[in-house]
Design a protein around this motif. Structure first.
Motif, PDB file in Angstrom:
ATOM      1  N   ARG A  91       0.498  -1.664   0.104  1.00 41.66           N
ATOM      2  CA  ARG A  91       0.089  -0.146  -0.215  1.00 41.66           C
ATOM      3  C   ARG A  91       0.137   1.516  -0.389  1.00 41.66           C
ATOM      4  O   ARG A  91       0.840   1.986  -0.890  1.00 41.66           O
ATOM      5  CB  ARG A  91      -0.557   0.026   1.494  1.00 41.66           C
ATOM      6  N   GLU A  94       1.626   1.478  -3.635  1.00 41.88           N
ATOM      7  CA  GLU A  94       1.361   1.945  -4.112  1.00 41.88           C
ATOM      8  C   GLU A  94       1.371   3.541  -4.255  1.00 41.88           C
ATOM      9  O   GLU A  94       0.624   4.579  -5.244  1.00 41.88           O
ATOM     10  CB  GLU A  94       0.058   1.380  -4.633  1.00 41.88           C
ATOM     11  N   THR A  95       1.200   4.058  -2.421  1.00 46.54           N
ATOM     12  CA  THR A  95       0.478   5.741  -2.806  1.00 46.54           C
ATOM     13  C   THR A  95       1.948   6.343  -3.048  1.00 46.54           C
ATOM     14  O   THR A  95       2.053   7.562  -4.161  1.00 46.54           O
ATOM     15  CB  THR A  95       0.388   5.460  -1.170  1.00 46.54           C
ATOM     16  N   LYS A  97       3.494   5.608  -6.182  1.00 49.76           N
ATOM     17  CA  LYS A  97       3.808   5.909  -7.202  1.00 49.76           C
ATOM     18  C   LYS A  97       2.652   6.154  -8.058  1.00 49.76           C
ATOM     19  O   LYS A  97       2.708   7.009  -8.952  1.00 49.76           O
ATOM     20  CB  LYS A  97       3.392   3.985  -7.310  1.00 49.76           C
ATOM     21  N   GLU A  98       1.286   6.109  -7.365  1.00 50.71           N
ATOM     22  CA  GLU A  98       0.536   7.397  -8.358  1.00 50.71           C
ATOM     23  C   GLU A  98       0.683   8.752  -7.788  1.00 50.71           C
ATOM     24  O   GLU A  98       1.306   9.371  -8.514  1.00 50.71           O
ATOM     25  CB  GLU A  98      -0.725   6.809  -6.679  1.00 50.71           C
ATOM     26  N   LEU A  99       1.931   9.021  -6.228  1.00 51.85           N
ATOM     27  CA  LEU A  99       2.510   9.861  -6.567  1.00 51.85           C
ATOM     28  C   LEU A  99       3.429  10.688  -7.472  1.00 51.85           C
ATOM     29  O   LEU A  99       3.713  11.810  -7.719  1.00 51.85           O
ATOM     30  CB  LEU A  99       2.496  11.027  -5.413  1.00 51.85           C
ATOM     31  N   ALA A 101       4.353   8.955  -9.693  1.00 51.58           N
ATOM     32  CA  ALA A 101       4.136   8.832 -11.593  1.00 51.58           C
ATOM     33  C   ALA A 101       5.321   8.053 -11.902  1.00 51.58           C
ATOM     34  O   ALA A 101       5.952   6.686 -11.802  1.00 51.58           O
ATOM     35  CB  ALA A 101       3.268   9.451 -12.351  1.00 51.58           C
TER      36      ALA A 101
END
Length: 170
Positions: A91, A94-95, A97-99, A101
């Motif tokens: 988790r 993934e956080t 990775k979202e921020l 990119a």
């Protein structure tokens, strides 16, 4: 929304088992039944990619809830790799990775804060010669991809040949 709820449930079960070794959920049969139905969901009104992701995530969640297992993942960035072996770490990754990119790999290599979050230690100092030695050349990549494509084509053709021979034609 379902996928986030499922991941959160797996995360909570993992944390509860870490805090208390003899953790036992009261309505485990009902919960496992619901998770199994979500892991095999086939509703046509959802997009195919959404169904596929939902089934994949809920299979992992079900495995965590029933057995307490997590399928480890390996993230490679440059000459290093990082093992994701828990829902907490997944988790967190993934956080980030979202921020970040497309810059996630660079930050995993060079950013001290990100490296400390994932307990990777100080950044490696690599000179240009070391980086060049670890990187495959364009020609090598081309030959490798050509060999993979040829093997895939052969396998497909072999499968197609087997399909033709099935049954008798009327």
């Amino acid at each position: 929304m379902r996928i986030a709820a499922g991941e959160t449930m797996a995360l909570l079960f993992e944390l509860a088992r870490d805090m208390c070794d003899d953790f036992e959920y009261e309505d485990m049969d009902i919960l496992c039944g619901k998770l199994k139905s979500l892991a095999t969901d086939g509703n046509k009104y959802r997009a195919k990619t959404d169904r596929k992701k939902q089934r994949s995530v809920f299979r992992d969640v079900l495995k965590t809830v029933e057995e307490g297992d997590f399928d480890a993942e390996t993230i490679t960035f440059g000459p290093e790799c990082m093992y994701i072996d828990s829902w907490v770490k997944k988790r967190t990754y993934e956080t980030f990775k979202e921020l970040l990119a497309s810059g996630i790999r660079f930050h995993l290599q060079a950013n001290e804060f990100v490296r400390s979050v994932f307990e990777l230690g100080p950044p490696l100092l690599l000179d240009a010669a070391t980086l060049k030695a670890t990187k495959t050349s364009r020609v090598e990549r081309h030959f490798y991809n050509a060999a993979i494509c040829k093997a895939r084509t052969k396998a497909r053709n072999k499968f197609r040949d087997k399909r033709i021979d099935i049954g008798e034609y009327v």
